[in-house]
Write a protein that holds these residues in place. Sequence first.
Motif, PDB file in Angstrom:
ATOM      1  N   ASP A   1       0.799  -1.223  -0.084  1.00  0.00           N
ATOM      2  CA  ASP A   1      -0.086  -0.095  -0.112  1.00  0.00           C
ATOM      3  C   ASP A   1       0.974   1.229   0.123  1.00  0.00           C
ATOM      4  N   CYS A   2       0.060   2.492  -0.362  1.00  0.00           N
ATOM      5  CA  CYS A   2       0.963   3.593  -0.325  1.00  0.00           C
ATOM      6  C   CYS A   2       1.395   3.987   0.839  1.00  0.00           C
ATOM      7  N   PRO A   3       2.653   4.372   1.205  1.00  0.00           N
ATOM      8  CA  PRO A   3       3.180   4.920   2.378  1.00  0.00           C
ATOM      9  C   PRO A   3       2.601   6.285   2.774  1.00  0.00           C
ATOM     10  N   ASN A   4       1.925   6.931   1.807  1.00  0.00           N
ATOM     11  CA  ASN A   4       1.354   8.174   2.467  1.00  0.00           C
ATOM     12  C   ASN A   4      -0.198   7.899   3.071  1.00  0.00           C
ATOM     13  N   CYS A   5      -0.925   7.356   2.383  1.00  0.00           N
ATOM     14  CA  CYS A   5      -2.359   7.234   2.784  1.00  0.00           C
ATOM     15  C   CYS A   5      -2.844   5.764   2.840  1.00  0.00           C
ATOM     16  N   SER A   6      -1.869   4.602   2.781  1.00  0.00           N
ATOM     17  CA  SER A   6      -1.979   3.339   3.010  1.00  0.00           C
ATOM     18  C   SER A   6      -3.337   2.770   1.712  1.00  0.00           C
TER      19      SER A   6
ATOM     20  N   LYS B   1       2.745   5.834  -8.195  1.00  0.00           N
ATOM     21  CA  LYS B   1       1.828   6.937  -7.967  1.00  0.00           C
ATOM     22  C   LYS B   1       0.670   6.221  -7.458  1.00  0.00           C
ATOM     23  N   CYS B   2       0.209   7.032  -6.222  1.00  0.00           N
ATOM     24  CA  CYS B   2      -0.914   6.329  -5.684  1.00  0.00           C
ATOM     25  C   CYS B   2      -2.233   6.884  -6.356  1.00  0.00           C
ATOM     26  N   LYS B   3      -3.283   6.294  -6.552  1.00  0.00           N
ATOM     27  CA  LYS B   3      -4.332   6.532  -7.312  1.00  0.00           C
ATOM     28  C   LYS B   3      -5.329   7.569  -6.274  1.00  0.00           C
ATOM     29  N   ALA B   4      -5.076   7.329  -4.931  1.00  0.00           N
ATOM     30  CA  ALA B   4      -6.056   8.159  -4.034  1.00  0.00           C
ATOM     31  C   ALA B   4      -5.491   9.301  -3.688  1.00  0.00           C
ATOM     32  N   CYS B   5      -4.303   9.341  -3.307  1.00  0.00           N
ATOM     33  CA  CYS B   5      -3.790  10.592  -2.802  1.00  0.00           C
ATOM     34  C   CYS B   5      -2.838  11.438  -3.832  1.00  0.00           C
ATOM     35  N   LEU B   6      -2.574  10.668  -4.999  1.00  0.00           N
ATOM     36  CA  LEU B   6      -1.836  11.251  -6.200  1.00  0.00           C
ATOM     37  C   LEU B   6      -0.173  11.311  -5.837  1.00  0.00           C
TER      38      LEU B   6
HETATM   39 ZN   LIG Z   1      -1.858   7.449  -1.368  1.00  0.00          ZN
END
Ligand SMILES: [Zn+2]
Length: 309
Positions: free
Chosen positions: A50-55, A73-78
Amino acid sequence: MNTQHLRGIPLHLEDLTYPELKKLKHEVDGLISKNQVGEVIAKREDRLTDCPNCSSSQFTRWGFTKQGVQRFKCKACLQTFNALKGTPLYRMRMSQKWVQYNELMWHGATLRDCAKDLDISLRTAFRWRHTFLKAPSYTGIQPLSGVIEADETFINESFKGKRILHRDARKRGGGKSPKTPILIALNREGSVIHEVVDRNTKESICQFLQPRIADGSVLCTDGNKSYIEVANGCKIDHKRIIGLDKIRVVENIYHIQALNNYIMNWKEWMVRFRGVGRGYLTHYLSWFRHMKQHKKSDQGLLFAAMTNT
Ligand SMILES: [Zn+2]
């Protein structure tokens, strides 16, 4: 190399003969086995869930960094990130030089030598050293158990980069530089704990040791009375080696010679650095401990940093 160039390579491969392909494979295998940094990064990429910024688990491959590391690139937090996010090495450049830098560190090369050998600036050499030293400094240490030796030692305070302070200190101390106290303890299994403190007092010794000693241990110290309180507080046995009649060992096994040797070796090793600022002393204590405990691995610091999150 960009993706387009990479795609072009297989077209040329088709023209190669069988012996040429075998030779090429041999060379590629050799490069892969030597690329320890690339291997660790690839393993971290495999474990990314998962994304280290927003999981969020919704992320996708997003080109490469200038260093050739896969970017996501995270699709949720970009946000974009790579597999080293969260380690001290994230965004550190020139990964092709990390292994060699660690070898130089292991052999105690000065910053100036590291900078010269690897063609990096002195500033970068300094920054890298302390980046690599973060991991061993933060390693969680279990409470010491068994026969424990504890003592204090002192090291001349260095005022590197603080010229004004240095002048004042000399004036006050009549030419003698002040000493920084270090509390240190080890057990017979080779676990070591240390702390750089402001003042060598009973309070600081109790604060340092009491939470870090397991039940049923035996504490060996010199005659410093502060340790009586430590032992009483922990309700453990205390062997004080006071040096009367030159007695150095009590009941055949209780002494503080392993610790005295450790401190002596550390100080000898420190000479090469020609004075270390107080704020960095912990790094140098941890670095020395790391080397003592990982005798064969000159890449230990690098991989500790890469797996540290
Ligand atoms: Zn994210």
